[in-house]
Design a protein around this motif. Structure first.
Motif, short mmCIF file in Angstrom:
data_model
loop_
_atom_site.label_atom_id
_atom_site.label_comp_id
_atom_site.label_asym_id
_atom_site.label_seq_id
_atom_site.Cartn_x
_atom_site.Cartn_y
_atom_site.Cartn_z
N LEU A 1 0.86 -1.19 0.00
CA LEU A 1 0.00 0.00 0.00
C LEU A 1 0.89 1.23 0.00
O LEU A 1 1.79 1.35 0.83
CB LEU A 1 -0.91 0.01 1.23
CG LEU A 1 -1.83 -1.20 1.43
CD1 LEU A 1 -2.63 -1.05 2.71
CD2 LEU A 1 -2.74 -1.40 0.23
N ILE A 2 0.65 2.13 -0.95
CA ILE A 2 1.42 3.37 -1.04
C ILE A 2 0.50 4.53 -0.68
O ILE A 2 -0.52 4.76 -1.34
CB ILE A 2 1.99 3.59 -2.47
CG1 ILE A 2 2.86 2.42 -2.89
CG2 ILE A 2 2.78 4.90 -2.52
CD1 ILE A 2 2.12 1.34 -3.66
N VAL A 3 0.84 5.24 0.37
CA VAL A 3 0.05 6.38 0.80
C VAL A 3 0.55 7.61 0.04
O VAL A 3 1.72 7.99 0.16
CB VAL A 3 0.15 6.60 2.32
CG1 VAL A 3 -0.74 7.76 2.75
CG2 VAL A 3 -0.23 5.33 3.07
N GLY A 4 -0.34 8.21 -0.74
CA GLY A 4 0.06 9.37 -1.52
C GLY A 4 -1.04 9.80 -2.46
O GLY A 4 -2.08 9.14 -2.57
N ALA A 5 -0.82 10.90 -3.14
CA ALA A 5 -1.82 11.47 -4.05
C ALA A 5 -1.65 10.91 -5.46
O ALA A 5 -0.54 10.57 -5.87
CB ALA A 5 -1.70 12.99 -4.07
N THR A 6 -2.75 10.86 -6.18
CA THR A 6 -2.69 10.35 -7.55
C THR A 6 -1.90 11.27 -8.47
O THR A 6 -1.41 10.83 -9.52
CB THR A 6 -4.11 10.16 -8.13
OG1 THR A 6 -4.83 11.40 -8.03
CG2 THR A 6 -4.86 9.08 -7.36
N ASN A 7 -1.77 12.56 -8.10
CA ASN A 7 -0.99 13.49 -8.93
C ASN A 7 0.44 13.65 -8.41
O ASN A 7 1.16 14.56 -8.83
CB ASN A 7 -1.68 14.85 -9.02
CG ASN A 7 -1.81 15.54 -7.66
OD1 ASN A 7 -1.80 14.88 -6.62
ND2 ASN A 7 -1.94 16.86 -7.68
N SER A 8 0.85 12.77 -7.51
CA SER A 8 2.21 12.80 -6.99
C SER A 8 3.10 11.87 -7.82
O SER A 8 2.90 10.66 -7.82
CB SER A 8 2.23 12.36 -5.52
OG SER A 8 3.55 12.07 -5.09
N ASN B 1 6.27 10.96 -7.43
CA ASN B 1 7.08 9.98 -6.71
C ASN B 1 6.22 8.88 -6.09
O ASN B 1 6.63 7.74 -5.99
CB ASN B 1 7.96 10.67 -5.66
CG ASN B 1 7.19 11.23 -4.50
OD1 ASN B 1 6.95 10.53 -3.52
ND2 ASN B 1 6.81 12.50 -4.57
N SER B 2 4.97 9.21 -5.70
CA SER B 2 4.09 8.18 -5.14
C SER B 2 3.69 7.18 -6.21
O SER B 2 3.67 5.96 -5.97
CB SER B 2 2.83 8.84 -4.54
OG SER B 2 3.16 9.68 -3.47
#
Length: 314
Positions: free
Chosen positions: A215-222, A224-225
């Protein structure tokens, strides 16, 4: 269920600095403080600052003359700086120092008469800012295919710089193509690549050897995420990007013995905790952190904010 946390994960020094600039500006000058574009690519961070009085704008023409204005961590083009000066805005520049370093490198290469090849993603705020900071010809290359198709004579003197949210691993193949096609090529030392991007990607590769799902916590427009999610997938691990625990699909972790969690460089630790809380609603959870690199890098604040009251970490 076991939950294994990547180390390092989450906020990098550039993001911490950018958020603190907005926080301290609000405390010193009061609301509103205007911010051009999202200060970082994370909705929770942006919404939290908005609730304290930050006003996020796409362009400066809606900012009242003379208002306190912050440039985001991604950097801006020179035309934006000129516009701010013309409108007599009180500017605080939250551009990540590593992004600023890319701007300086690019200008140096262009001044030497080289065509500057920027390796990055079209439309990304950092890429737009960097292209607008370099005088001379700048060409954007996004991947190996575009590097192969770059329409320049083979004897053209070129130089490359990279978007900071790309790692050494992300850019290696593109740089290899450029070096093969253009013998007169220069570029920055690999040590100049963003430390945070590289560290988080290495941690995810190590994490993927120990987990059943990522699971990667981050924004869809990020940027690096998204890259962290891609690395998980490339490693053969089912990988999912989510902003917080509210986006967790129980089907993702059903039957998983070990769930790995990481976070992009603009994702606060509170969102990681929110995801863990969502997992606990599904059953007992045992949380541990993998061994990994501890980061101690800090970037200075603008001098006019150095004496402003410190704010609690998000």
């Amino acid at each position: 269920m076991r939950v294994l946390l990547a180390q390092p994960r989450g906020f990098c020094a550039g993001v911490v600095r950018a958020i603190e600039i907005v926080e301290r500006s609000l405390q010193k000058y009061g609301a509103p403080v205007y911010v051009r574009h999202e200060i970082v690519h994370n909705k929770a961070v942006v919404d939290g600052l908005r609730a304290k009085g930050a006003v996020f704008v796409d362009e400066l023409d809606v900012v009242p003359a003379g208002a306190v204005t912050v440039f985001s961590a991604h950097g801006v083009a020179r035309r934006v700086e000129a516009d701010a000066t013309a409108r007599e805005l009180h500017v605080l520049n939250a551009t990540c120092p590593l992004v600023t370093k890319v701007h300086i490198q690019g200008r140096k290469y262009a001044a030497a008469g080289r065509v500057v090849v920027l390796i990055g993603h079209a439309g990304h705020a950092e890429v737009e800012g960097t292209m607008g900071q370099i005088d001379g010809r700048v060409v954007l290359v996004q991947n190996v295919q575009e590097a192969e198709q770059l329409d320049l004579p083979g004897d053209t003197p070129i130089a490359y710089v990279t978007q900071t949210t790309l790692s050494v691993d992300d850019t290696r193949d593109v740089i290899a193509v450029l070096q093969r096609r253009f013998p007169d090529i220069v570029g920055p030392d690999v040590r100049d690549i963003c430390y945070a991007t590289q560290n988080r990607q290495r941690a995810v590769r190590a994490l993927c050897k120990q987990v059943d799902v990522l699971l990667i916590v981050g924004a869809t427009n990020s940027s690096n995420s998204n890259r962290l999610r891609e690395i998980g997938t490339e490693s053969g691990i089912p990988s999912h990007l989510l902003a917080d625990g509210g986006e967790l699909d129980p089907a993702w972790v059903r039957g998983a013995g070990v769930v790995g969690i990481t976070a992009g460089a603009s994702a606060p630790e509170a969102m990681v905790e929110h995801v863990i809380a969502a997992l606990r609603k599904l059953g007992p959870v045992e949380v541990s952190s993998m061994d990994g690199l501890e980061e101690h890098i800090e970037f200075r604040l603008p001098s006019e904010l150095a004496g402003a009251p410190e704010v609690a970490a998000p």
